[in-house]
Structures are given as structure tokens and as C-alpha cells.
Design a protein around this motif. Structure first.
Motif, PDB file in Angstrom:
ATOM      1  N   SER A  43      -3.056  10.375  -8.517  1.00 24.61           N
ATOM      2  CA  SER A  43      -4.466  10.789  -8.601  1.00 24.61           C
ATOM      3  C   SER A  43      -4.746  11.932  -7.630  1.00 24.61           C
ATOM      4  N   GLU A  87      -6.932   9.573  -4.306  1.00 24.40           N
ATOM      5  CA  GLU A  87      -8.180   8.806  -4.191  1.00 24.40           C
ATOM      6  C   GLU A  87      -8.005   7.358  -4.625  1.00 24.40           C
ATOM      7  N   LYS A  88      -7.063   7.104  -5.522  1.00 26.15           N
ATOM      8  CA  LYS A  88      -6.818   5.714  -5.935  1.00 26.15           C
ATOM      9  C   LYS A  88      -6.229   4.899  -4.776  1.00 26.15           C
ATOM     10  N   THR A  89      -5.435   5.555  -3.942  1.00 25.27           N
ATOM     11  CA  THR A  89      -4.889   4.868  -2.765  1.00 25.27           C
ATOM     12  C   THR A  89      -6.018   4.504  -1.808  1.00 25.27           C
ATOM     13  N   ASP A  90      -6.990   5.394  -1.642  1.00 30.59           N
ATOM     14  CA  ASP A  90      -8.138   5.095  -0.782  1.00 30.59           C
ATOM     15  C   ASP A  90      -8.879   3.858  -1.277  1.00 30.59           C
ATOM     16  N   ILE A  91      -9.044   3.764  -2.594  1.00 33.39           N
ATOM     17  CA  ILE A  91      -9.725   2.601  -3.185  1.00 33.39           C
ATOM     18  C   ILE A  91      -8.889   1.343  -2.961  1.00 33.39           C
ATOM     19  N   THR A 112       0.837  -1.204   0.000  1.00 27.62           N
ATOM     20  CA  THR A 112       0.000   0.000   0.000  1.00 27.62           C
ATOM     21  C   THR A 112       0.870   1.251   0.000  1.00 27.62           C
ATOM     22  N   GLU A 149      -9.214   0.161   0.691  1.00 36.90           N
ATOM     23  CA  GLU A 149     -10.499  -0.482   0.981  1.00 36.90           C
ATOM     24  C   GLU A 149     -10.568  -1.878   0.382  1.00 36.90           C
ATOM     25  N   LYS A 150     -10.151  -2.002  -0.871  1.00 37.07           N
ATOM     26  CA  LYS A 150     -10.236  -3.299  -1.541  1.00 37.07           C
ATOM     27  C   LYS A 150      -9.252  -4.309  -0.951  1.00 37.07           C
ATOM     28  N   ASP A 167       1.221   6.947  -6.573  1.00 40.31           N
ATOM     29  CA  ASP A 167      -0.117   7.446  -6.901  1.00 40.31           C
ATOM     30  C   ASP A 167      -0.062   8.923  -7.296  1.00 40.31           C
TER      31      ASP A 167
END
Length: 218
Positions: free
Chosen positions: A174, A178-182, A165, A185-186, A172
């Protein structure tokens, strides 16, 4: 000018981060560093033995600041392990983002990537202890050696997940990361889905039932 009298570890960490970002290198000596920030050299050694110790202390500070913020939340106290870990990730990476320039510097400082990771050594111990303290449910074998292996595997896999991560976040580009947040979560949800032992427990219980009934029938 009178020397600053009240200097704590966080002050020294802050001075150090500012210095390396402004000069793109460590201070030449502790004496020069203390003089540059107007405090007595002895104050440095009251908290750190070297600049390398400060670098490890930075990531420890990120960890402890994250945990302090979480533990102050009543909601967090009532969360299940999955949501506790998600909360940790989001809060921790907010701290990293607020200090992104320094984190990128610290983890790209040496050409040898393994040497860069040495600054995370103390943080790793704190993080894996945190993972152990979450009480994530594993299959209980009642075999101490096997249960210990399970716990160690859990801690090491959680650490590897955090490192993946961290690498994703560093790359990242973005908006607002925000791509790191996704990704967080995933990846966290997927890891807990893999660890979900409820179906396996049911299967084991069913197997025990069948075995018991077969013995009785014979």
C-alpha cells in the motif's frame, strides 16, 4: 589517498549496508571491505568481530535510534504504556521504511527462515527488556514463580506480535505503507484490551467481598 581516521560503528554499518545493496552479497573479506571504504582493517575489529555481528548491529541500531528519538520527546515520557508502545511501533517502522531495501535483503538472505531470524537475536533481547520496562500492569498473584511466568509470557507474546507486524510490513504494497499503520494501531490496541485487568480486578475484589461476608454471616 590517506585512510579515514575517524571511523565509528555507525559508519561501518552504513558502509556495510551500502555494499550488500550494491553487490547483493557480503564482502569477501574484512580486508577487502576496509580497502573498498578506505579505512584501516583494525578499525573494523575495534567495533565488530565479523560481518554477522554487523548484521545484528544494524537492527540494534534501528532499536536504539528509535528509543533515542522517543526519549527526547517530553510527551512520550508522560504517555501510558499503550501509547508508549504505539509510539515505539510507528517510529521503529519509520526507521525500517527508510532502510527497507536492506531490511528485505537481510531477512530474506537465507532460504532457511530461522537462520534469517538470527540477525534479530540481540534486538529481541533489547525489545523484550523494553517491554518489561514499560510497566504493563498484570494480575499480581504474590507468587514469585507465577508472576515471573506472566512477565515472560508478556515479553514473548509482545515479540511475536512485533514479528507478525514485521511480516505484514514486508508484504505490504500500500502507498506509504498505510495498511501497516492500521495493522499496528489495531493489533497494539487489541493486545492492551485483552490485557485490561481492571474488570478482572473488580471481579476478584467482589469475590473476596462475598467470601468475607459469607464467613461473617456464618
Amino acid at each position: 589517498m590517506a585512510k579515514k581516521k575517524h571511523i565509528n560503528a555507525n559508519d561501518i554499518i552504513s558502509f556495510y549496508m551500502d555494499f550488500v545493496l550494491e553487490h547483493n552479497e557480503q564482502p569477501k573479506t574484512v580486508y577487502a571491505f576496509a580497502k573498498h571504504n578506505n579505512f584501516e582493517e583494525a578499525k573494523f575489529y575495534a567495533h565488530f568481530g565479523s560481518f554477522e555481528a554487523i548484521e545484528k548491529g544494524v537492527f540494534q541500531a534501528f532499536f536504539h535510534n528509535t528509543l533515542s528519538a522517543l526519549e527526547a520527546s517530553e510527551d512520550y515520557q508522560n504517555f501510558q504504556p499503550r501509547n508508549k508502545l504505539l509510539s515505539f511501533y510507528f517510529t521503529f517502522f519509520e526507521n525500517l521504511t527508510a532502510n527497507r531495501s536492506y531490511v528485505i535483503y537481510a531477512l530474506n538472505k537465507h532460504k532457511n527462515k530461522l537462520k534469517n531470524l538470527m540477525v534479530l537475536k540481540d534486538f529481541k533481547t533489547s525489545f523484550t527488556n523494553y517491554i518489561h520496562g514499560l510497566g504493563i500492569e498484570l494480575i499480581e498473584t504474590k507468587q514469585e514463580r507465577i508472576d515471573k511466568i506472566q512477565q515472560n509470557t508478556l515479553k514473548e507474546s509482545a515479540w511475536m506480535q512485533l514479528m507478525l507486524t514485521l511480516k505484514f510490513w514486508m508484504d505490504d504494497t500500500s502507498a506509504s505503507f498505510e495498511k501497516t499503520d492500521i495493522f499496528i494501531e489495531k493489533s497494539v490496541n487489541t493486545s492492551f484490551d485483552v490485557l485490561n485487568i481492571a474488570p478482572l480486578k473488580s471481579l476478584i475484589d467482589f469475590g473476596k467481598f462475598i467470601y468475607k461476608e459469607k464467613i461473617q454471616m456464618n
